[in-house]
Design a protein around this motif. Structure first.
Motif, short mmCIF file in Angstrom:
data_model
loop_
_atom_site.label_atom_id
_atom_site.label_comp_id
_atom_site.label_asym_id
_atom_site.label_seq_id
_atom_site.Cartn_x
_atom_site.Cartn_y
_atom_site.Cartn_z
N LEU A 1 55.70 74.64 59.50
CA LEU A 1 55.25 73.24 59.57
C LEU A 1 54.29 72.95 58.42
CD1 LEU A 1 54.87 72.95 63.45
CD2 LEU A 1 56.71 72.01 62.03
N GLU A 2 53.40 73.92 58.11
CA GLU A 2 52.48 73.75 56.96
C GLU A 2 53.26 73.59 55.67
OE1 GLU A 2 49.00 76.80 58.47
OE2 GLU A 2 50.01 77.19 56.58
N LEU A 3 54.37 74.31 55.56
CA LEU A 3 55.16 74.28 54.33
C LEU A 3 55.96 73.00 54.19
CD1 LEU A 3 56.41 77.98 54.24
CD2 LEU A 3 54.91 76.90 52.56
N GLY A 4 56.01 72.19 55.27
CA GLY A 4 56.66 70.89 55.14
C GLY A 4 57.90 70.70 55.98
N PHE A 5 58.26 71.70 56.81
CA PHE A 5 59.39 71.50 57.72
C PHE A 5 59.04 70.36 58.68
CE2 PHE A 5 60.51 75.44 55.93
CZ PHE A 5 61.80 75.79 56.29
N ARG B 1 65.12 73.32 38.05
CA ARG B 1 64.85 72.35 39.11
C ARG B 1 63.71 72.80 40.02
NH1 ARG B 1 70.67 69.89 40.91
NH2 ARG B 1 69.33 68.57 42.15
N ILE B 2 63.60 74.11 40.24
CA ILE B 2 62.62 74.60 41.22
C ILE B 2 61.26 74.89 40.59
CG2 ILE B 2 62.12 76.42 42.90
CD1 ILE B 2 64.27 74.48 43.82
N ALA B 3 61.26 75.42 39.36
CA ALA B 3 59.98 75.81 38.75
C ALA B 3 58.96 74.67 38.76
CB ALA B 3 60.20 76.35 37.34
N PRO B 4 59.35 73.44 38.36
CA PRO B 4 58.33 72.37 38.39
C PRO B 4 57.81 72.10 39.79
CG PRO B 4 60.29 71.70 37.14
CD PRO B 4 60.63 72.98 37.82
N LEU B 5 58.67 72.27 40.80
CA LEU B 5 58.23 72.02 42.18
C LEU B 5 57.24 73.09 42.62
CD1 LEU B 5 61.68 71.03 43.76
CD2 LEU B 5 59.84 69.51 42.98
N SER C 1 53.95 72.33 40.77
CA SER C 1 53.24 71.17 41.35
C SER C 1 52.75 71.45 42.77
CB SER C 1 54.15 69.95 41.36
OG SER C 1 55.15 70.11 42.36
N GLY C 2 53.22 72.53 43.37
CA GLY C 2 52.80 72.87 44.73
C GLY C 2 53.69 72.25 45.80
N LYS C 3 54.71 71.51 45.38
CA LYS C 3 55.59 70.87 46.37
C LYS C 3 56.43 71.92 47.10
CE LYS C 3 58.23 66.72 47.03
NZ LYS C 3 59.07 65.69 46.48
N VAL C 4 56.78 72.98 46.38
CA VAL C 4 57.46 74.11 47.00
C VAL C 4 56.52 75.31 46.94
CG1 VAL C 4 59.33 75.79 46.75
CG2 VAL C 4 59.82 73.34 46.55
N ALA C 5 56.25 75.90 48.10
CA ALA C 5 55.38 77.09 48.14
C ALA C 5 56.11 78.20 48.88
CB ALA C 5 54.07 76.75 48.86
N TYR C 6 55.69 79.41 48.66
CA TYR C 6 56.35 80.53 49.35
C TYR C 6 55.33 81.64 49.59
CZ TYR C 6 56.45 82.47 44.63
OH TYR C 6 56.09 82.92 43.39
#
Ligand code: NAP
Length: 164
Positions: free
Chosen positions: A20-24, A121-125, A128-133
Motif C-alpha cells: 500500500l505504501e508503494l502505491g497499490f 521508461r523505468i529509470a526516470p520513474l 523520481s521516486g514514483k517507482v520504488a523497490y
C-alpha cells in the motif's frame, strides 16, 4: 501505464502494508482466507490483467475474476515448485474459453531485446521516486542455500541478494 487500479497479494500483514505504501490501490494477505474471496472483495467488478508469480490458487482466483478479453502474463508459479502431488490449480482453466482470456508465458531471456526500452521508461520513474523497490541482503556465499530457501518461506521483501 493505464491501469485504473492495481491490486497486490502478499503473505504477511507487513508486506501488505508495504504494498500500500508503494502505491497499490488495494492489497490482501493470502493467508487470511481463500484468494478468490479476497480478490473478489478487492475487485468486485473483476480484473483485466494478472501478472502471475504464484500459480495455483492465485492463478485460479485470477481466472475466476477475469473479465472478457483479460490477459495473464505467466512469469512464475512459486506455489507449485515443491509440490509432490498433483498441481493445486488452476482448476477453472476452461473459463478462459468463454471469457476469451489470453494466457501467455513470460521468460526474461526471450525479451532481452526490450531491455533498452524498459530502462528508458523505468529509470526516470525510479529516479523520481514514483517507482520504488526493496532489496533483502544476506551476506556470505555459505548463506546462499539458506537465502534461496527463504524465497519459499517469504523471508525476503523485494529482491533477495547474497553479497560475497
Ligand atoms: N519468467 C522468468 O523469466 C522468471 C525469472 C525469475 C523468476 N521468475 C519467477 O518469478 C517469481 C518471483 O521470483 P523472484 O525471484 O522475483 O522472487 P520473489 O518475488 O521474492 O519470490 C519470493 C516470494 O514468493 C512468495 N511466496 C513463496 N511461496 C509462496 C506461495 N506458496 N504462495 C504465494 N507466494 C509465495 C514469498 O512472499 P510472501 O511472503 O508474500 O509469501 C517470497 O518472498 C517466482 O515465481 C520465480 O520463479 C520468473
Amino acid at each position: 501505464m493505464g491501469a485504473a487500479r492495481v491490486i497486490g497479494s502478499a503473505g504477511s500483514d507487513e508486506k501488505v502494508e508495504r504494498l500500500l505504501e508503494l502505491g497499490f490501490d488495494a492489497a490482501f494477505n493470502y493467508n487470511d482466507g481463500p484468494v478468490a474471496e479476497q480478490l473478489a472483495k478487492a475487485a468486485p467488478e473483476g480484473i483485466d490483467f494478472y501478472f502471475d508469480n504464484v500459480g495455483g490458487d492465485h492463478l485460479d482466483a485470477a481466472i475466476g475474476a477475469m473479465r472478457t478479453f483479460g490477459r495473464v502474463a505467466m512469469c512464475g508459479a512459486i506455489s507449485q515448485y515443491n509440490n509432490t502431488g498433483a498441481p493445486t490449480g488452476p482448476r477453472n482453466l476452461a473459463l478462459a474459453i468463454g471469457k476469451c482470456i489470453t494466457l501467455r508465458g513470460f521468460v526474461l531471456g526471450k525479451y532481452l531485446h526490450l531491455a533498452g526500452e524498459f530502462q528508458e521508461r523505468i529509470a526516470p520513474l525510479v529516479v523520481s521516486g514514483k517507482v520504488a523497490y526493496d532489496v533483502t541482503t544476506r551476506h556470505g556465499i555459505e548463506n546462499m542455500p539458506a537465502a534461496f530457501l527463504e524465497l519459499f518461506s517469504g523471508g525476503n521483501t523485494g529482491k533477495m541478494v547474497v553479497e560475497f
